[in-house]
Design a protein around this motif. Structure first.
Motif, mmCIF file in Angstrom:
data_model
loop_
_atom_site.group_PDB
_atom_site.id
_atom_site.type_symbol
_atom_site.label_atom_id
_atom_site.label_comp_id
_atom_site.label_asym_id
_atom_site.label_seq_id
_atom_site.Cartn_x
_atom_site.Cartn_y
_atom_site.Cartn_z
ATOM 1 N N THR A 133 0.830 -1.201 0.000
ATOM 2 C CA THR A 133 0.000 0.000 0.000
ATOM 3 C C THR A 133 0.865 1.251 0.000
ATOM 4 O OG1 THR A 133 -0.060 0.146 2.415
ATOM 5 C CG2 THR A 133 -1.745 -1.226 1.359
ATOM 6 N N ALA A 141 -5.571 -1.706 -2.486
ATOM 7 C CA ALA A 141 -6.103 -0.341 -2.582
ATOM 8 C C ALA A 141 -7.618 -0.303 -2.440
ATOM 9 C CB ALA A 141 -5.679 0.294 -3.903
ATOM 10 N N ASP A 142 -8.318 -1.158 -3.158
ATOM 11 C CA ASP A 142 -9.779 -1.164 -3.069
ATOM 12 C C ASP A 142 -10.253 -1.643 -1.710
ATOM 13 O OD1 ASP A 142 -9.865 -0.266 -5.636
ATOM 14 O OD2 ASP A 142 -10.514 -2.157 -6.533
ATOM 15 N N ASN A 192 -10.226 1.041 0.851
ATOM 16 C CA ASN A 192 -11.297 2.018 0.693
ATOM 17 C C ASN A 192 -12.644 1.502 1.186
ATOM 18 O OD1 ASN A 192 -9.659 3.991 -0.458
ATOM 19 N ND2 ASN A 192 -9.883 3.127 -2.506
ATOM 20 N N SER A 193 -12.686 0.235 1.581
ATOM 21 C CA SER A 193 -13.924 -0.326 2.121
ATOM 22 C C SER A 193 -13.974 -0.101 3.626
ATOM 23 C CB SER A 193 -14.011 -1.824 1.805
ATOM 24 O OG SER A 193 -13.031 -2.542 2.521
ATOM 25 N N SER A 251 -8.368 -3.487 -7.817
ATOM 26 C CA SER A 251 -6.960 -3.159 -7.601
ATOM 27 C C SER A 251 -6.092 -4.415 -7.599
ATOM 28 C CB SER A 251 -6.776 -2.384 -6.292
ATOM 29 O OG SER A 251 -7.224 -3.137 -5.177
#
Length: 264
Positions: free
Chosen positions: A61, A85-86, A89-90, A134
């Motif tokens: 990351t 990455a995704d 974001n959760s 991602s």
């Protein structure tokens, strides 16, 4: 696959030598895996210097890379594929990203990860290796670069070299025809090196009253983790080949080039 001795790179392993059907093996010296390269010192590490790495793929990351930036051999290209990455974001952060924070406070660790929750969180993270955008982009880059002879000897890594890196190795070896037993054996083979690297963290956590099962769930790799990703492949795509073609968007020609390059 065999461990490659290194004084400055943790958990360094060459995919070469992994057994394949028909008495064939993976060609040595072309694709390697490891933990982060923040301590790399080629002057003090002739083993790594001798690899003549030309490409390094970093699966970490933004925060991980900022805290412990890679040291790259002169002339090598560095490519970044942030697998998580995704996921970051959760709403739920994967345990692998906040390992030291979680193990710094046994009470917090018990609250968030006790009662099997650590294992469940890792299984969920492994499924994201298959289904998040991602992760798909990162592993697509890995396969594309490995298939390209111009990439030269290539090393891919994350922080400890066990989870994100372990899935990358699994996909490559599966495409080369390695059987399920070989895939699992390679995946689990990093446990001794990883546990040794994180021994002080585990000892401090347990000495402060932490549950050793929680520490091991975070530090080690387990068959259930890899099976979570493999089951996600089976559920969504039906086979590794279709996952690579449809999920990762890697052309059949690229897969064939990868096989031609790596199978000895």
């Amino acid at each position: 696959m065999t461990a490659t001795p290194s004084t400055t790179v943790a958990n360094l392993r060459d995919l070469g030598g992994t057994p394949l059907p028909g008495g064939r093996t993976v060609r040595a010296g072309l694709v390697l895996r490891s933990g982060q390269l923040d301590r790399l010192d080629l002057d003090a590490d002739p083993v790594v210097a001798g690899l003549r790495l030309r490409t390094v793929i970093d699966f970490r990351t933004d925060a991980e890379r900022a805290d412990h930036p890679d040291r790259i051999p002169a002339g090598a290209q560095l490519l970044v594929g942030d697998v998580l990455a995704d996921k970051l974001n959760s709403a739920r952060l994967p345990a692998a990203v906040q390992l030291k924070d979680l193990l710094s406070d046994p009470a917090v660790a018990e609250e968030h990860l006790g009662g099997g929750r650590a294992q469940a969180l890792f299984a969920d993270t492994y499924r994201s290796f298959v289904n998040s955008g991602s992760a798909q982009a990162a592993y697509r880059m890995l396969l594309t670069e490995v298939a390209d002879a111009d990439s030269g000897p290539l090393l891919f890594h994350c922080t400890a070299g066990k989870d994100r890196t372990g899935w990358g190795a699994t996909v490559i070896l599966a495409l080369l025809g390695a059987d399920d037993e070989t895939l699992m054996a390679e995946y689990l083979s990093v446990n001794p090196a990883v546990k040794q690297a994180f021994a002080p963290l585990i000892e401090g956590f347990t000495a402060a009253g932490g549950d050793p099962d929680i520490a091991l769930a975070l530090i080690g790799v387990f068959p259930s983790y890899l099976r979570a990703a493999l089951d996600e492949v089976e559920t969504r795509y039906g086979s590794m080949e279709k996952y690579v073609r449809e999920g990762l968007g890697v052309a059949d020609e690229t897969v064939e080039a990868l096989r031609a390059r790596l199978v000895a």
